[in-house]
Design a protein around this motif. Structure first.
Motif, PDB file in Angstrom:
ATOM      1  N   TYR A  64       0.811  -1.221   0.000  1.00  0.00           N
ATOM      2  CA  TYR A  64       0.000   0.000   0.000  1.00  0.00           C
ATOM      3  C   TYR A  64       0.844   1.271   0.000  1.00  0.00           C
ATOM      4  O   TYR A  64       0.406   2.303   0.500  1.00  0.00           O
ATOM      5  N   SER A 102       0.750   4.504 -10.129  1.00  0.00           N
ATOM      6  CA  SER A 102       1.123   4.741  -8.731  1.00  0.00           C
ATOM      7  C   SER A 102      -0.100   4.760  -7.820  1.00  0.00           C
ATOM      8  O   SER A 102      -0.054   4.226  -6.707  1.00  0.00           O
ATOM      9  N   VAL A 103      -1.185   5.344  -8.290  1.00  0.00           N
ATOM     10  CA  VAL A 103      -2.431   5.353  -7.502  1.00  0.00           C
ATOM     11  C   VAL A 103      -2.933   3.928  -7.315  1.00  0.00           C
ATOM     12  O   VAL A 103      -3.297   3.520  -6.207  1.00  0.00           O
ATOM     13  N   VAL A 104      -2.951   3.148  -8.393  1.00  0.00           N
ATOM     14  CA  VAL A 104      -3.404   1.751  -8.312  1.00  0.00           C
ATOM     15  C   VAL A 104      -2.528   0.963  -7.341  1.00  0.00           C
ATOM     16  O   VAL A 104      -3.028   0.255  -6.468  1.00  0.00           O
ATOM     17  N   TYR A 105      -1.215   1.087  -7.469  1.00  0.00           N
ATOM     18  CA  TYR A 105      -0.317   0.299  -6.613  1.00  0.00           C
ATOM     19  C   TYR A 105      -0.280   0.797  -5.178  1.00  0.00           C
ATOM     20  O   TYR A 105       0.111   0.054  -4.280  1.00  0.00           O
ATOM     21  N   GLY A 106      -0.748   2.005  -4.941  1.00  0.00           N
ATOM     22  CA  GLY A 106      -0.893   2.496  -3.573  1.00  0.00           C
ATOM     23  C   GLY A 106      -2.021   1.803  -2.823  1.00  0.00           C
ATOM     24  O   GLY A 106      -2.156   1.952  -1.612  1.00  0.00           O
ATOM     25  N   THR A 107      -2.824   1.018  -3.552  1.00  0.00           N
ATOM     26  CA  THR A 107      -3.938   0.282  -2.928  1.00  0.00           C
ATOM     27  C   THR A 107      -3.687  -1.221  -2.899  1.00  0.00           C
ATOM     28  O   THR A 107      -4.581  -1.989  -2.551  1.00  0.00           O
ATOM     29  N   ARG A 108      -2.480  -1.638  -3.279  1.00  0.00           N
ATOM     30  CA  ARG A 108      -2.204  -3.073  -3.404  1.00  0.00           C
ATOM     31  C   ARG A 108      -1.224  -3.580  -2.350  1.00  0.00           C
ATOM     32  O   ARG A 108      -0.340  -2.872  -1.917  1.00  0.00           O
ATOM     33  N   HIS A 120       4.502  -2.677 -11.101  1.00  0.00           N
ATOM     34  CA  HIS A 120       4.124  -1.262 -11.083  1.00  0.00           C
ATOM     35  C   HIS A 120       4.653  -0.557 -12.333  1.00  0.00           C
ATOM     36  O   HIS A 120       3.919   0.143 -13.031  1.00  0.00           O
TER      37      HIS A 120
END
Length: 179
Positions: A64, A102-108, A120
């Motif tokens: 996250y 980066s937004v997507v991977y900030g939730t993973r 990423h």
């Protein structure tokens, strides 16, 4: 070296800033740094990030969390500078796609084998359709960086290869001694 190298692309944003090794600014680059212990035994495995047009590096540094300009395992030791002319939409699209990834991977959740820093970078390149390719993945990126990535000077080379060389020599000497 490429210290003063500038890329040209059809963009209204003007000239592209050169790489600045002293401040770790790598415009339009994929960057890589070794992961202690893991890279010592497997030198093709490391930590990867992708830089915005300004040179600011984004890397999926843990669960996250996407780091900005502070890579999870230290300063880059290798890099690949890409050409934004291979992105429909140029500089603006490049930055938007790096930001979206980066937004997507900030939730993973981070997973060393399936969904990691390489993934990423792959998502960012796939979103921007770099070179019209939409299936960038960790395997392709790992080989691309390993085979064609440039070292960030002598210290980048030494930081990348010295631990592996020590492990290799030690294992060889132990094998000879035990023989």
């Amino acid at each position: 070296m490429d210290r003063g190298r500038r890329l040209s692309c059809d963009s209204s944003s003007g000239p592209i800033a050169p790489i600045n090794f002293a401040t770790d600014k790598f415009p339009f680059c994929i960057v890589w740094t070794p992961i202690p212990v893991l890279t010592w035994f497997f030198p093709f495995i490391g930590h990867m990030g992708i830089a915005m047009s300004t040179g600011v590096i984004r890397d999926f540094a843990g669960p996250y969390f996407v780091s900005e300009d502070n890579m999870g395992f230290g300063r880059p030791t290798r890099y690949l500078q890409l050409d934004p002319a291979f992105v429909n939409g140029g500089v603006v699209e490049w930055d938007e796609c790096v930001s979206k990834a980066s937004v997507v991977y900030g939730t993973r959740m981070h997973n060393l084998f399936c969904d990691n820093c390489h993934s990423h970078v792959g998502m960012a390149l796939s979103l921007m359709k770099y070179k019209q390719y939409t299936n960038w993945n960790m395997v392709v990126l790992a080989f691309w960086m390993f085979l064609t990535g440039k070292h960030v000077g002598l210290m980048g080379f030494l930081k990348t290869w010295t631990p592996f060389t020590i492990v290799l020599i030690t294992c060889t000497l132990v094998a000879i001694y035990l023989k």
